[in-house]
Design a protein around this motif. Sequence first.
Motif, PDB file in Angstrom:
ATOM      1  N   THR A  65       0.819  -1.221   0.000  1.00 35.39           N
ATOM      2  CA  THR A  65       0.000   0.000   0.000  1.00 35.39           C
ATOM      3  C   THR A  65       0.848   1.264   0.000  1.00 35.39           C
ATOM      4  OG1 THR A  65      -0.131  -0.151   2.418  1.00 35.39           O
ATOM      5  CG2 THR A  65      -1.944  -1.115   1.147  1.00 35.39           C
ATOM      6  N   LYS A  66       2.122   1.121  -0.288  1.00 30.24           N
ATOM      7  CA  LYS A  66       2.998   2.274  -0.460  1.00 30.24           C
ATOM      8  C   LYS A  66       3.909   1.993  -1.646  1.00 30.24           C
ATOM      9  CE  LYS A  66       6.379   0.752   3.041  1.00 30.24           C
ATOM     10  NZ  LYS A  66       5.886  -0.628   3.172  1.00 30.24           N
ATOM     11  N   THR A  67       4.494   3.056  -2.186  1.00 26.18           N
ATOM     12  CA  THR A  67       5.355   2.892  -3.351  1.00 26.18           C
ATOM     13  C   THR A  67       6.522   3.861  -3.254  1.00 26.18           C
ATOM     14  OG1 THR A  67       5.401   2.828  -5.772  1.00 26.18           O
ATOM     15  CG2 THR A  67       4.067   4.561  -4.776  1.00 26.18           C
ATOM     16  N   SER A  68       7.614   3.560  -3.953  1.00 25.58           N
ATOM     17  CA  SER A  68       8.780   4.438  -3.920  1.00 25.58           C
ATOM     18  C   SER A  68       8.474   5.754  -4.634  1.00 25.58           C
ATOM     19  CB  SER A  68       9.983   3.751  -4.569  1.00 25.58           C
ATOM     20  OG  SER A  68       9.685   3.419  -5.912  1.00 25.58           O
ATOM     21  N   PHE A  77       0.778   7.673 -11.118  1.00 21.90           N
ATOM     22  CA  PHE A  77       0.187   6.461 -11.687  1.00 21.90           C
ATOM     23  C   PHE A  77       0.266   5.318 -10.679  1.00 21.90           C
ATOM     24  CE2 PHE A  77       1.004   2.381 -13.829  1.00 21.90           C
ATOM     25  CZ  PHE A  77      -0.221   2.216 -14.478  1.00 21.90           C
ATOM     26  N   ARG A  78       1.424   5.177 -10.015  1.00 22.37           N
ATOM     27  CA  ARG A  78       1.607   4.095  -9.055  1.00 22.37           C
ATOM     28  C   ARG A  78       0.753   4.325  -7.800  1.00 22.37           C
ATOM     29  NH1 ARG A  78       6.586   4.697  -7.505  1.00 22.37           N
ATOM     30  NH2 ARG A  78       7.299   6.240  -9.025  1.00 22.37           N
ATOM     31  N   ILE A  79       0.637   5.581  -7.376  1.00 20.71           N
ATOM     32  CA  ILE A  79      -0.231   5.896  -6.232  1.00 20.71           C
ATOM     33  C   ILE A  79      -1.683   5.606  -6.578  1.00 20.71           C
ATOM     34  CG2 ILE A  79      -1.145   7.799  -4.826  1.00 20.71           C
ATOM     35  CD1 ILE A  79       1.660   9.006  -4.797  1.00 20.71           C
ATOM     36  N   TRP A  80      -2.079   5.906  -7.810  1.00 18.99           N
ATOM     37  CA  TRP A  80      -3.458   5.677  -8.214  1.00 18.99           C
ATOM     38  C   TRP A  80      -3.816   4.191  -8.177  1.00 18.99           C
ATOM     39  CZ3 TRP A  80      -7.735   7.968  -7.975  1.00 18.99           C
ATOM     40  CH2 TRP A  80      -8.849   7.538  -8.721  1.00 18.99           C
ATOM     41  N   PHE A  85      -7.210   0.150  -5.313  1.00 17.31           N
ATOM     42  CA  PHE A  85      -7.338  -0.978  -4.384  1.00 17.31           C
ATOM     43  C   PHE A  85      -8.246  -0.593  -3.216  1.00 17.31           C
ATOM     44  CE2 PHE A  85      -5.686  -2.811  -0.380  1.00 17.31           C
ATOM     45  CZ  PHE A  85      -5.994  -4.142  -0.589  1.00 17.31           C
ATOM     46  N   TYR A  86      -8.027   0.602  -2.655  1.00 17.82           N
ATOM     47  CA  TYR A  86      -8.877   1.083  -1.561  1.00 17.82           C
ATOM     48  C   TYR A  86     -10.341   1.180  -2.009  1.00 17.82           C
ATOM     49  CZ  TYR A  86      -4.555   2.740   0.771  1.00 17.82           C
ATOM     50  OH  TYR A  86      -3.334   2.851   1.366  1.00 17.82           O
ATOM     51  N   LEU A 107      -1.588   9.655   0.603  1.00 19.38           N
ATOM     52  CA  LEU A 107      -2.090  10.378  -0.565  1.00 19.38           C
ATOM     53  C   LEU A 107      -3.064   9.523  -1.362  1.00 19.38           C
ATOM     54  CD1 LEU A 107      -2.117  12.877  -2.322  1.00 19.38           C
ATOM     55  CD2 LEU A 107      -0.049  12.033  -3.483  1.00 19.38           C
ATOM     56  N   ALA A 108      -2.778   8.228  -1.476  1.00 24.96           N
ATOM     57  CA  ALA A 108      -3.681   7.316  -2.190  1.00 24.96           C
ATOM     58  C   ALA A 108      -5.066   7.317  -1.551  1.00 24.96           C
ATOM     59  CB  ALA A 108      -3.095   5.907  -2.193  1.00 24.96           C
ATOM     60  N   ALA A 109      -5.114   7.374  -0.228  1.00 28.65           N
ATOM     61  CA  ALA A 109      -6.402   7.414   0.475  1.00 28.65           C
ATOM     62  C   ALA A 109      -7.104   8.750   0.239  1.00 28.65           C
ATOM     63  CB  ALA A 109      -6.190   7.180   1.964  1.00 28.65           C
ATOM     64  N   ARG A 110      -6.343   9.827   0.302  1.00 31.84           N
ATOM     65  CA  ARG A 110      -6.916  11.165   0.080  1.00 31.84           C
ATOM     66  C   ARG A 110      -7.540  11.284  -1.307  1.00 31.84           C
ATOM     67  NH1 ARG A 110      -7.678  15.392   3.893  1.00 31.84           N
ATOM     68  NH2 ARG A 110      -6.205  15.078   5.611  1.00 31.84           N
ATOM     69  N   LEU A 111      -6.906  10.685  -2.306  1.00 37.07           N
ATOM     70  CA  LEU A 111      -7.381  10.820  -3.686  1.00 37.07           C
ATOM     71  C   LEU A 111      -8.757  10.210  -3.898  1.00 37.07           C
ATOM     72  CD1 LEU A 111      -4.104  10.101  -5.719  1.00 37.07           C
ATOM     73  CD2 LEU A 111      -5.298  12.292  -5.482  1.00 37.07           C
ATOM     74  N   VAL A 112      -9.124   9.232  -3.052  1.00 37.23           N
ATOM     75  CA  VAL A 112     -10.440   8.602  -3.210  1.00 37.23           C
ATOM     76  C   VAL A 112     -11.351   8.852  -2.003  1.00 37.23           C
ATOM     77  CG1 VAL A 112      -9.781   6.825  -4.874  1.00 37.23           C
ATOM     78  CG2 VAL A 112      -9.420   6.396  -2.437  1.00 37.23           C
TER      79      VAL A 112
END
Length: 367
Positions: A65-68, A77-80, A85-86, A107-112
């Motif tokens: 659930t994290k990326t470099s 793109f990788r965060i999206w 998934f969320y 940030l991935a959570a914030r985006l959705v």
Amino acid sequence: MKLKKTRILFTISNFNTAGSGKVVYDLAKGLDPNVFEVEIACGSREGAFFKVVETLGLPIHIFETKTSYRPYQTLLFRIWKISKFYKKHNFDVIHSWQWSSDWTEALAARLVGVKWVYTKKAMGFNNRHWHIKSYLAHFIITINEEMRGYFPNKKAQALIPLGIDTNYYKTDAVPKRSEVNSKKFNIITVANLVPVKGIQVLIEALHKLKDQNVTLAILGDCDTDYGRAMIELSSHLGMQEQIRFYGKQLDVRPYLSAADLYVIPTLDEGRREGMPMALVEAMSMGIPVLGSDITGINYVLKDFKNLLYSAGDIDELVLKIKGFQAMDREERLALGKELRLYCNTNFAMHSFITAHENLYKSLLKNE
């Protein structure tokens, strides 16, 4: 009409090296199943404790659930992919138990539009990524008093000490190991064997004691550079008969129950301690304890200042150990009972779980 349950995702790097794995297990097990649906995401199936977590019967996703951060041109793109998934699993709250300063998960959570919470486990906070992570968090949980100072402008934070299952960690829950010599004074330490844990200080203190009736049991993965160095140090000092390395143990209780004293000798450098659960486990087992006077340890022992010594001070540690040796058995038992009662009062699992349930509800009540 049947009420919709709140869907919680716990994220953690793994259940092998992550020291908070047992805490996550207990929290996932303890949340009210009539109110919450719990799932777990981790990076691998490594470690014997992963099989224990599987017995909960909860969905476990082997998913990062994290990326470099780099390369930056593909970061969004990788965060999206994490965001999708969320969204796919319709989580209401992501509760991160990741130890690092990574903020891509947040940030991935914030985006959705998913609420993202993290528990601050370690004392590091010296780079901009920690500040970004904390800014993106909807809520921050700290586990000792000093951590609260990291977030002076963050109202959405609370101190929730880690909880312990005192019914699991109690002296009469397991038989003592038969090979332990009860005529000796048996010391134990449980640690991830890395230099900051200060195991060499404890070994050198025992050497300075010059007392063959004192033994030391060291639990932790010794197949590391530091672990091998500690084995070599013990051999060099001619202490092979006094010091035993037992490696990483899934169940530490039989080892704790046979001990007269638990020592946590962490140095005052590097990541230090957030809230050392191995120390709390020993206390809950009714074992007298001794710890270096650093953040995290002195929080757990804040009402027992006499059980602290100056980090890295071998001579003071020797004197403290001699003080415990001078106690009669009844004195040590009385101290152990006091420490166990303290755990029941201050680190009770019920309070820990209730605090999290109330937090999750409050995050979603205005939606």
